[in-house]
Enzyme design. Structure first.
Site, PDB file in Angstrom:
ATOM      1  N   ARG A 154       0.842  -1.189   0.000  1.00 39.42           N
ATOM      2  CA  ARG A 154       0.000   0.000   0.000  1.00 39.42           C
ATOM      3  C   ARG A 154       0.881   1.244   0.000  1.00 39.42           C
ATOM      4  NH1 ARG A 154      -2.144  -0.109   6.295  1.00 39.42           N
ATOM      5  NH2 ARG A 154      -1.025   1.755   6.914  1.00 39.42           N
ATOM      6  N   ASN A 192      -4.928   7.925   3.528  1.00 39.27           N
ATOM      7  CA  ASN A 192      -4.498   7.424   4.836  1.00 39.27           C
ATOM      8  C   ASN A 192      -3.017   7.696   5.016  1.00 39.27           C
ATOM      9  OD1 ASN A 192      -5.326   5.723   7.229  1.00 39.27           O
ATOM     10  ND2 ASN A 192      -3.510   4.593   6.551  1.00 39.27           N
ATOM     11  N   GLU A 193      -2.710   8.461   6.038  1.00 35.83           N
ATOM     12  CA  GLU A 193      -1.313   8.725   6.407  1.00 35.83           C
ATOM     13  C   GLU A 193      -0.442   9.065   5.191  1.00 35.83           C
ATOM     14  OE1 GLU A 193      -0.005   5.396   8.784  1.00 35.83           O
ATOM     15  OE2 GLU A 193      -0.914   6.245  10.583  1.00 35.83           O
ATOM     16  N   GLU A 350      -6.293   7.254  15.274  1.00 34.83           N
ATOM     17  CA  GLU A 350      -5.878   5.859  15.490  1.00 34.83           C
ATOM     18  C   GLU A 350      -4.981   5.795  16.705  1.00 34.83           C
ATOM     19  OE1 GLU A 350      -3.760   4.005  12.279  1.00 34.83           O
ATOM     20  OE2 GLU A 350      -5.104   4.793  10.755  1.00 34.83           O
ATOM     21  N   TRP A 358       3.915  -4.495  14.039  1.00 31.39           N
ATOM     22  CA  TRP A 358       4.998  -4.143  13.118  1.00 31.39           C
ATOM     23  C   TRP A 358       6.303  -3.765  13.811  1.00 31.39           C
ATOM     24  CZ3 TRP A 358       5.482   0.870  14.653  1.00 31.39           C
ATOM     25  CH2 TRP A 358       4.319   1.529  15.073  1.00 31.39           C
ATOM     26  N   PHE A 400      -1.950  -9.835  13.536  1.00 28.68           N
ATOM     27  CA  PHE A 400      -1.600  -9.887  14.961  1.00 28.68           C
ATOM     28  C   PHE A 400      -1.681  -8.512  15.626  1.00 28.68           C
ATOM     29  CE2 PHE A 400       0.837 -13.718  13.415  1.00 28.68           C
ATOM     30  CZ  PHE A 400      -0.127 -14.622  13.877  1.00 28.68           C
ATOM     31  N   HIS A 401      -2.329  -7.562  14.956  1.00 30.72           N
ATOM     32  CA  HIS A 401      -2.507  -6.226  15.545  1.00 30.72           C
ATOM     33  C   HIS A 401      -3.705  -6.259  16.484  1.00 30.72           C
ATOM     34  CE1 HIS A 401      -2.968  -1.875  15.819  1.00 30.72           C
ATOM     35  NE2 HIS A 401      -1.847  -1.724  15.118  1.00 30.72           N
TER      36      HIS A 401
HETATM   37  C1  GAL Z   1      -1.315   2.968  10.878  1.00 25.86           C
HETATM   38  C2  GAL Z   1      -2.160   2.830   9.638  1.00 25.86           C
HETATM   39  C3  GAL Z   1      -3.228   1.766   9.823  1.00 25.86           C
HETATM   40  C4  GAL Z   1      -2.624   0.507  10.374  1.00 25.86           C
HETATM   41  C5  GAL Z   1      -1.916   0.846  11.653  1.00 25.86           C
HETATM   42  C6  GAL Z   1      -1.294  -0.346  12.338  1.00 25.86           C
HETATM   43  O1  GAL Z   1      -0.137   3.677  10.666  1.00 25.86           O
HETATM   44  O2  GAL Z   1      -2.789   4.036   9.317  1.00 25.86           O
HETATM   45  O3  GAL Z   1      -3.848   1.530   8.588  1.00 25.86           O
HETATM   46  O4  GAL Z   1      -1.739  -0.014   9.455  1.00 25.86           O
HETATM   47  O5  GAL Z   1      -0.873   1.751  11.381  1.00 25.86           O
HETATM   48  O6  GAL Z   1      -0.670   0.039  13.538  1.00 25.86           O
END
Ligand code: GAL
Length: 707
Positions: A154, A192-193, A350, A358, A400-401
């Site tokens: 992405r 997004n970001e 978020e 990650w 796993f988030h």
């Molecule tokens: C953010 C992102 C989300 C998701 C998240 C995971 O940076 O906008 O889509 O990937 O991280 O922590």
């Protein structure tokens, strides 16, 4: 000569005016601005939601429709009132060019609306479908070594690609037309970001855009050659077409070119945001439009410039789980986000209920930590507490988030904490909508950050964020509320301004700080500050020429320390006299002119030299700090500074946060957070009685009615 259609977003707004301004007529401080009607749109959103926004990114396309029904039932149970939908849905919404499938989204929005849940509807432009890249491989971002980035993840389009621009316009128009009047849609979430994961694209499109941007900024090649100091290493340009971005080359590219490339790259992304925003505005004059910032860790966008284009400032915050004072980094990110939106209500779009997926080690949040995190944002003015994500994915890179609904489901600690937080926030509806303003500002400038971090500087150990974080932490521990400000902003409302890390000061910024102190302000300047102008050029007249007379001291030489070494300093005057500390990383070799020495180096490269100097200038006072001090070792300095600035520290227990919020109806609130492992008792300033907080507890309290 190449002329492209790039709309340069007024790059001159960030330019150091070529040549010096007349000292007799300093430019007026920059005013913070926001789009017309933004405040009204955000107030209407808060009213519509009945208070604080609570929810998450919701990716229903990963689930069968039976699960949608369970989702909305659980959302109601948790007190969710807003979800961000469609962020990654382009391939589902436009399965082939110009062919749309909205049926599933229609059904979903209807379902959410029937259940009283509003939607922050996204344009899915962070992830164009595979068919787009197959047809337009040239629309991919290109790395500095010339490699085009492959699709399959992405965030890889080149912001300067006309094909991408055209495709984003098509999907944005389609969404705006279909959904702007849908009763569930309360806000627009563009992309997004921006800038994650690819910040800079070196494609041919981007190179041509860069040249147009430079033409708009400098007008003539002569001005560009002067600004960039191209007589160094024989880099003089005779035609705009000769200019290329900082691609991989033999050794260091011109630093001023690199700085402009960073400015351009931020502007190129911002232009994409404005493009979509303006399309959506045609359909939705009354809905807020924003995008999600990464104020805590993404240093590639000049968020002051972005802050004036969004209706509401936002952040995506992810905790540093292995940092013992991670809650202080969080607080700093929250204060920065609010400041980017001029102190107005902002939205945490978020964060995570527990671990992410990650990092090398994805440490889970401890019981109560999610609430403490959330309330720390809320106490700092956030009127939205949102998560990534609603329901944990079973497949894909983020399986796993953590989520509001974890894999363990409803009967889990996380979901119980999610419900408790939802109920606490809905009980504080009257506190929403307030603006938060503090008496102390810390200067923050992305251009200075970029310039300071260019290669070939005195030491790699002096970091922009680290230096600001240390000073911020001192204030956090002293219970002093902080705003962040750009050095060109009007600072006259602040009792105290700190410049821990202001390597680059434009002529306008230097004039602004000088006028602030002259007019009675209190300014504390850290090491390696005021060194270069907006073109990364050292001013004639000494290393800190911009503020030398204001601080009563001139920097004769930088003396960065070898790795791991430090120098002793001893406080000889002022409120902190008698204290001593070891200072790592940096020593200034100072020549004191009109200032008074408060601390001296005891050893290191300049034994006996001044380390900290205070100076009266006009009606105000400035301090120069010529070393790097840890938060604890900043205490003697700050005691002197607070005394001079008339700041009296409240008597709150260590590690307990007291964050006042004022409701629009005049009600007084305090967010109390106990970050310690012991029970605490605290009486917020002006409150009649103390409040008890268990170890690790947090809460939102309304001031009891006056008797
Ligand atoms: C953010 C992102 C989300 C998701 C998240 C995971 O940076 O906008 O889509 O990937 O991280 O922590």
């Amino acid at each position: 000569m190449a002329v492209s259609s790039f709309n340069p977003l007024d790059p001159s707004a960030t330019a150091a005016a070529p040549g010096s301004p007349s000292p007799d007529s300093p430019p007026a401080p920059r005013q913070r601005t926001c789009p017309d009607g933004a405040r009204e749109r955000v107030s209407a959103l808060i009213k519509r939601l009945g208070g604080v926004a609570y929810g998450a990114d919701y990716n229903p396309e990963q689930w069968p429709r039976e699960v949608w029904r369970e989702d909305v039932a659980l959302m109601r149970e948790a007190g969710v009132n807003l979800v961000s939908v469609g962020i990654f849905s382009w391939a589902r919404l436009e399965p082939s060019p110009g062919v749309f499938d909205f049926e599933w989204l229609d059904e979903l929005l209807d379902l959410l609306h029937e259940n009283g849940i509003s939607v922050d509807l996204a344009t899915p432009t962070v992830v164009p479908p595979a068919w787009f890249y197959r047809a337009n491989p040239q629309a991919r971002a290109v790395l500095a070594d010339g490699t085009p980035v492959s699709h399959g993840s992405r965030g890889i389009p080149c912001p300067s690609s006309p094909e991408y621009r055209e495709a984003t316009a098509r999907i944005t128009h389609a969404l705006g037309e279909r959904y702007s009047a849908h009763p569930a849609v309360a806000m627009w979430h563009v992309h997004n970001e921006y800038g994650a994961p690819i910040t800079e694209s070196f494609s041919d499109y981007a190179q041509a855009d860069f040249r147009s941007w430079l033409q708009a900024r400098y007008g003539t090649l002569e001005a560009l050659n002067t600004a960039w100091g191209t007589t160094f290493w024989g880099q003089i340009y005779g035609d705009w077409e000769e200019i290329i971005p900082p691609l991989v080359t033999g050794t260091e590219p011109n630093p001023a070119l690199q700085l402009d490339w960073k400015r351009f790259s931020s502007d190129a992304q911002l232009r994409c945001f404005i493009h979509e925003r303006d399309i959506l505005r045609e359909y939705s004059p009354n809905l807020p439009i924003t995008t999600n910032f990464m104020a805590h860790n993404c240093d590639t966008s000049d968020l002051w410039r972005w802050g004036r284009e969004v209706d509401v400032s936002t952040n995506d915050h992810y905790l540093l789980p292995e940092d013992p004072s991670r809650h202080i980094e969080l607080a700093m990110a929250a204060d920065l986000t609010r400041s980017l939106g001029d102190g107005g209500p902002w939205i945490l779009l978020e964060h995570s209920t527990s671990g992410v997926n990650w990092r090398p080690r994805n440490v889970a949040k401890t019981p109560g930590e999610m609430a403490r995190n959330s309330l720390s944002h809320f106490g700092r003015g956030a009127d939205g507490i949102m998560f990534f994500q609603w329901r944990a994915s079973c497949f894909g890179a983020e399986k796993f988030h953590s989520a509001m609904v974890p894999h363990a489901g409803r009967d889990s600690r996380v979901f119980r904490e999610v419900c408790a937080l939802g109920s606490a926030l809905s009980g504080a509806a009257d506190a929403a909508g307030s603006r938060v303003r503090n008496r102390v500002a810390i200067l923050w400038d992305y251009e200075s950050l970029w310039a300071q971090h260019l290669p070939w500087r005195p030491t790699v150990d002096l970091g922009f964020r680290e230096q600001i974080r240390a000073w911020y932490e001192r204030l956090w521990r002293d219970h002093v509320g902080v705003d962040f400000a750009h050095p060109e902003f009007d600072l006259s409302g602040y009792d105290l301004v700190l410049a821990p890390s202001s390597y680059l000061l434009t002529d306008a910024a230097a004039a602004n700080l000088r006028a602030y102190v002259e007019g009675g302000g209190k300014l504390v300047v850290g090491p390696f500050c005021g060194i270069v102008d907006g073109n990364d050029t050292v001013r004639p007249g000494g290393l800190n020429a911009a503020l030398a007379d204001v601080c009563g001291v001139s920097v004769e030489e930088f003396c960065p320390l070898p790795e791991g070494a430090d120098a002793g300093i001893s406080w000889t005057a002022g409120v902190g006299a008698g204290a001593a500390a070891r200072a790592p990383i940096w020593c200034d070799d100072l020549r004191v002119t009109t200032g008074e020495v408060l601390a001296e180096f005891m050893d290191g490269p300049v034994p006996g030299g001044a380390a900290v100097v205070r100076n009266s200038f006009g009606a105000g006072t400035a301090w120069h700090v010529g070393c790097v001090l840890a938060p604890a070792d900043l205490a003697p300095l700050m005691a002197d500074v607070y005394a001079e600035a008339g700041i009296v520290l409240p008597d709150y227990p260590e590690g307990v946060e007291v964050l006042p919020r004022l409701g629009q109806d005049g009600s007084e609130w305090a967010v109390l957070i106990n970050h310690t492992p012991k029970e605490a008792e605290v009486t917020p300033a002006g409150w009649p009685d103390p409040v008890r907080l268990a170890a690790g507890a947090s809460g939102i309290f309304r001031r009891p009615e006056r008797a």
